[in-house]
Write an enzyme that holds these catalytic residues in place. Structure first.
Site, mmCIF file in Angstrom:
data_model
loop_
_atom_site.group_PDB
_atom_site.id
_atom_site.type_symbol
_atom_site.label_atom_id
_atom_site.label_comp_id
_atom_site.label_asym_id
_atom_site.label_seq_id
_atom_site.Cartn_x
_atom_site.Cartn_y
_atom_site.Cartn_z
ATOM 1 N N TYR A 89 128.405 -56.520 -34.181
ATOM 2 C CA TYR A 89 127.171 -56.911 -33.496
ATOM 3 C C TYR A 89 125.995 -56.027 -33.932
ATOM 4 O O TYR A 89 124.938 -56.517 -34.336
ATOM 5 C CB TYR A 89 127.334 -56.843 -31.956
ATOM 6 C CG TYR A 89 125.990 -56.814 -31.295
ATOM 7 C CD1 TYR A 89 125.262 -57.991 -31.151
ATOM 8 C CD2 TYR A 89 125.394 -55.608 -30.911
ATOM 9 C CE1 TYR A 89 123.982 -57.974 -30.626
ATOM 10 C CE2 TYR A 89 124.115 -55.580 -30.389
ATOM 11 C CZ TYR A 89 123.415 -56.759 -30.241
ATOM 12 O OH TYR A 89 122.146 -56.741 -29.744
ATOM 13 N N ASP A 111 126.513 -61.062 -28.741
ATOM 14 C CA ASP A 111 126.752 -60.176 -27.599
ATOM 15 C C ASP A 111 126.972 -61.063 -26.375
ATOM 16 O O ASP A 111 127.070 -62.293 -26.509
ATOM 17 C CB ASP A 111 125.574 -59.202 -27.406
ATOM 18 C CG ASP A 111 124.305 -59.914 -26.951
ATOM 19 O OD1 ASP A 111 124.269 -61.165 -26.978
ATOM 20 O OD2 ASP A 111 123.348 -59.229 -26.557
ATOM 21 N N GLU A 137 119.370 -50.517 -30.201
ATOM 22 C CA GLU A 137 120.569 -51.355 -30.050
ATOM 23 C C GLU A 137 121.720 -50.568 -29.432
ATOM 24 O O GLU A 137 122.462 -51.084 -28.607
ATOM 25 C CB GLU A 137 120.997 -51.934 -31.408
ATOM 26 C CG GLU A 137 120.101 -53.055 -31.902
ATOM 27 C CD GLU A 137 120.065 -54.255 -30.958
ATOM 28 O OE1 GLU A 137 121.044 -54.461 -30.216
ATOM 29 O OE2 GLU A 137 119.058 -54.970 -30.945
#
Ligand code: SF4
Length: 360
Positions: A125, A143, A42
């Site tokens: 996020y 996102d 990520e």
């Protein structure tokens, strides 16, 4: 009315999850639920394309297979494995957070999004992505891809540069999240944004949720999302000098607080005049009449800038020793060209190193 909306959401979840099952790209971080691996992927995927991330992710996991390995490694080693991926602050944060996880959480990433968000470099996020994908927690993600999909599906026309609109989209991301399979659902939303619901020319004809999408119904897909602050790329110039002597090149290690802190770069200037002046001072210092020659030019993007890098070359006499400090610069070092692969360079400077290595 609300019941109809909730029913629509249920249909959306079902259609999207079914589509994801047969259309998800086979990506290395999708073959695991290891929270550390999910976290690394990520962070790498922020601001970086999937195809670029794959080889970096694979090398990183081979070298730092667990949080403990990362925490115990020197920062120079960490930066070396990030070199070329850009936005180097991300690597430093990963390293810092790994140390905290070992100290405070016995080497295991927390499951709770509030706890995750206390770690360096983990925002709302990333916390949602780790909690849902690794731990199947009911945590939404938002996102750029999710913003685009949800603002089109719900025809949210407000300005996404406003916090109020983003809060509304976070609420929608939460409302659309099913009770189960939250990790798959979040990944499916992002996958739809990345592979079907493109910013320009979305492929609505193959979209699994087209029948539920308001923007599609009104044939107004490209109007969403609306961003009043969409900036144009600003152009900038940079001038880089490959200074050679006796099979070596002069490199500078960037100070920690700089954009490319800890990485090695060829000396560079923001104006050609400044580079010429310094080159002339260097020549006087070492008693050389070397001339500058343009070697190549490159362009690269950084945040809102499009940077044109003009690369010049100058060969100083071989009598210049490897210990010779140029203009008293303590961060500079003469490095044999053949040793450059051992050093961590940002991507544009790596391209220069690759080019000049062909000469040897
Ligand atoms: S129908 Fe088109 S605009 Fe709507 S979500 Fe699908 S791809 Fe995006």
């Amino acid at each position: 009315m609300r019941n109809t909306w909730l029913q629509t959401i249920k249909t959306f979840q079902k259609k999207l999850l079914e589509w994801f099952k047969s259309n998800a790209r086979d990506l290395p971080w999708r073959r695991t639920h290891d929270p550390y691996h999910i976290w690394v992927s990520e962070i790498m995927l922020q601001q970086t394309q999937v195809d670029t991330v794959i080889p970096y992710y694979t090398r990183w996991i081979n070298r730092f297979p667990a949080v403990q390995t990362l925490a115990q490694s020197p920062v120079s080693e960490v930066m070396k494995h990030w070199a070329g991926l850009g936005y180097y602050r991300r690597a430093r944060m990963l390293h810092e957070a790994a140390k905290t996880i070992c100290k405070k959480y016995a080497g295991v990433l927390p499951q709770d999004t509030d706890e995750l968000r206390k770690l360096p470099g983990i925002g709302r996020y990333t916390a949602g992505a780790i909690a849902s994908i690794a731990y199947n927690q009911k945590a939404p993600v938002l996102d750029g891809n999710v913003i685009r999909v949800l603002s089109r599906v719900e025809a949210v026309s407000n300005d996404i540069s406003q916090l109020k609109t983003l809060n509304r989209l976070w609420q929608l991301a939460e409302a659309y999240l099913p009770d189960e399979n939250t990790g798959d659902f979040n990944q499916a939303l992002m996958e739809l944004g990345a592979t079907v619901c493109f910013p320009e020319n979305p492929r609505c004809g193959t979209c699994p949720v087209a029948s539920l999408c308001k923007a599609h119904r009104f044939k107004k897909e490209p109007s969403f999302p609306f961003n009043s602050r969409r900036e144009k790329l600003l152009k900038k110039n940079s001038f880089t000098l490959v200074l050679r002597a006796n099979g070596r090149v002069l490199m500078r290690r960037q100070p920690t607080e700089a954009r490319w802190g800890g990485l090695w770069m060829f000396p560079y200037w923001e104006s050609r005049e400044a580079m010429l002046q310094d080159h002339s001072l260097i020549c006087t210092e070492v008693g050389s009449t070397a001339k500058l020659k343009q070697r190549m030019s490159l362009t690269h993007g950084f945040t809102k800038y499009r940077i044109k890098l003009s690369v010049y070359e100058s060969r100083l006499p071989d009598k210049v020793k490897s210990t010779h400090s140029i203009l008293g610069d303590k961060n500079a070092r003469w490095i044999p060209v053949a040793h450059l692969p051992k050093y961590a360079l940002p991507s544009p400077h790596q391209k220069i190193a690759d080019e000049i290595s062909k000469d040897v």
